[in-house]
Design a protein around this motif. Structure first.
Motif, short mmCIF file in Angstrom:
data_model
loop_
_atom_site.label_atom_id
_atom_site.label_comp_id
_atom_site.label_asym_id
_atom_site.label_seq_id
_atom_site.Cartn_x
_atom_site.Cartn_y
_atom_site.Cartn_z
N LEU A 141 24.17 4.59 -9.65
CA LEU A 141 25.40 5.26 -9.24
C LEU A 141 26.37 4.32 -8.54
O LEU A 141 27.57 4.34 -8.81
N LYS A 142 25.86 3.49 -7.65
CA LYS A 142 26.78 2.62 -6.92
C LYS A 142 27.37 1.52 -7.80
O LYS A 142 28.39 0.95 -7.45
N ASN A 143 26.74 1.26 -8.94
CA ASN A 143 27.26 0.24 -9.84
C ASN A 143 28.16 0.79 -10.95
O ASN A 143 28.67 0.02 -11.75
N LEU A 144 28.36 2.12 -10.98
CA LEU A 144 29.31 2.68 -11.94
C LEU A 144 30.71 2.20 -11.62
O LEU A 144 31.08 2.06 -10.44
N GLU A 145 31.50 1.95 -12.63
CA GLU A 145 32.88 1.47 -12.45
C GLU A 145 33.67 2.36 -11.49
O GLU A 145 34.35 1.87 -10.59
N VAL A 146 33.56 3.67 -11.67
CA VAL A 146 34.33 4.60 -10.84
C VAL A 146 33.92 4.50 -9.36
O VAL A 146 34.74 4.70 -8.47
N PRO B 234 8.72 10.16 -6.04
CA PRO B 234 9.97 10.79 -6.44
C PRO B 234 9.82 11.73 -7.64
O PRO B 234 10.44 12.79 -7.67
N LYS B 235 8.96 11.38 -8.59
CA LYS B 235 8.76 12.27 -9.75
C LYS B 235 8.23 13.63 -9.32
O LYS B 235 8.71 14.67 -9.75
N GLY B 236 7.23 13.61 -8.45
CA GLY B 236 6.64 14.86 -7.97
C GLY B 236 7.64 15.70 -7.21
O GLY B 236 7.67 16.92 -7.36
N GLU C 57 12.12 11.55 -15.97
CA GLU C 57 12.55 10.14 -15.95
C GLU C 57 14.06 10.03 -16.07
O GLU C 57 14.70 9.23 -15.38
N LYS C 58 14.64 10.85 -16.93
CA LYS C 58 16.09 10.82 -17.14
C LYS C 58 16.84 11.24 -15.87
O LYS C 58 17.84 10.62 -15.50
N VAL C 59 16.35 12.28 -15.19
CA VAL C 59 16.99 12.73 -13.95
C VAL C 59 16.88 11.65 -12.89
O VAL C 59 17.86 11.34 -12.21
N LEU C 60 15.71 11.04 -12.75
CA LEU C 60 15.54 9.98 -11.77
C LEU C 60 16.48 8.81 -12.05
O LEU C 60 17.07 8.24 -11.13
N TRP C 61 16.62 8.45 -13.31
CA TRP C 61 17.52 7.35 -13.68
C TRP C 61 18.97 7.71 -13.38
O TRP C 61 19.70 6.93 -12.78
N ARG C 62 19.36 8.94 -13.76
CA ARG C 62 20.75 9.37 -13.53
C ARG C 62 21.08 9.44 -12.04
O ARG C 62 22.22 9.24 -11.64
#
Length: 102
Positions: free
Chosen positions: A43-48, A10-12, A32-37
């Motif tokens: 995403l599916k665990n965000l409150e919204v 995924p990084k590549g 790393e930040k983009v992959l985490w975001r």
């Protein structure tokens, strides 16, 4: 682009996408930040996304998330739907040099 490649590296793949868009990363931490975001688990665990409702369609946001397995969409589409998606994707990305392998 093959789904297996994205899953293996995924990084590549994110780096390739950033270069394609003319915005290469300067630091590995940015990747790393983009992959985490973009992580489906995050995403599916965000409150919204657990309790929110799509304002245009009136359906719960949680229904936009399934298991989060690369390429799993193929198990949920009919052959006709796959064909239409392939045609639409090919048309929209014609001349981009991207190969979606449908």
């Amino acid at each position: 682009m093959r789904y297996e490649d994205i899953k293996k590296d995924p990084k590549g793949e994110v780096k390739k996408l950033a270069c394609f868009l003319g915005r290469p990363f300067e630091k590995e931490e940015e990747v790393e930040k983009v992959l985490w975001r973009c992580s489906l688990d995050r995403l599916k665990n965000l409150e919204v996304n657990q309790h929110g409702i799509d304002p245009w369609l009136g359906i719960a946001n949680k229904y936009y998330f399934r298991r989060g397995i690369v390429g799993d969409w193929k198990n949920h589409f009919t052959d006709e739907m796959k064909g239409k998606l392939g045609q639409l994707t090919a048309m929209k990305f014609e001349g981009s040099g991207l190969d979606f392998g449908y």
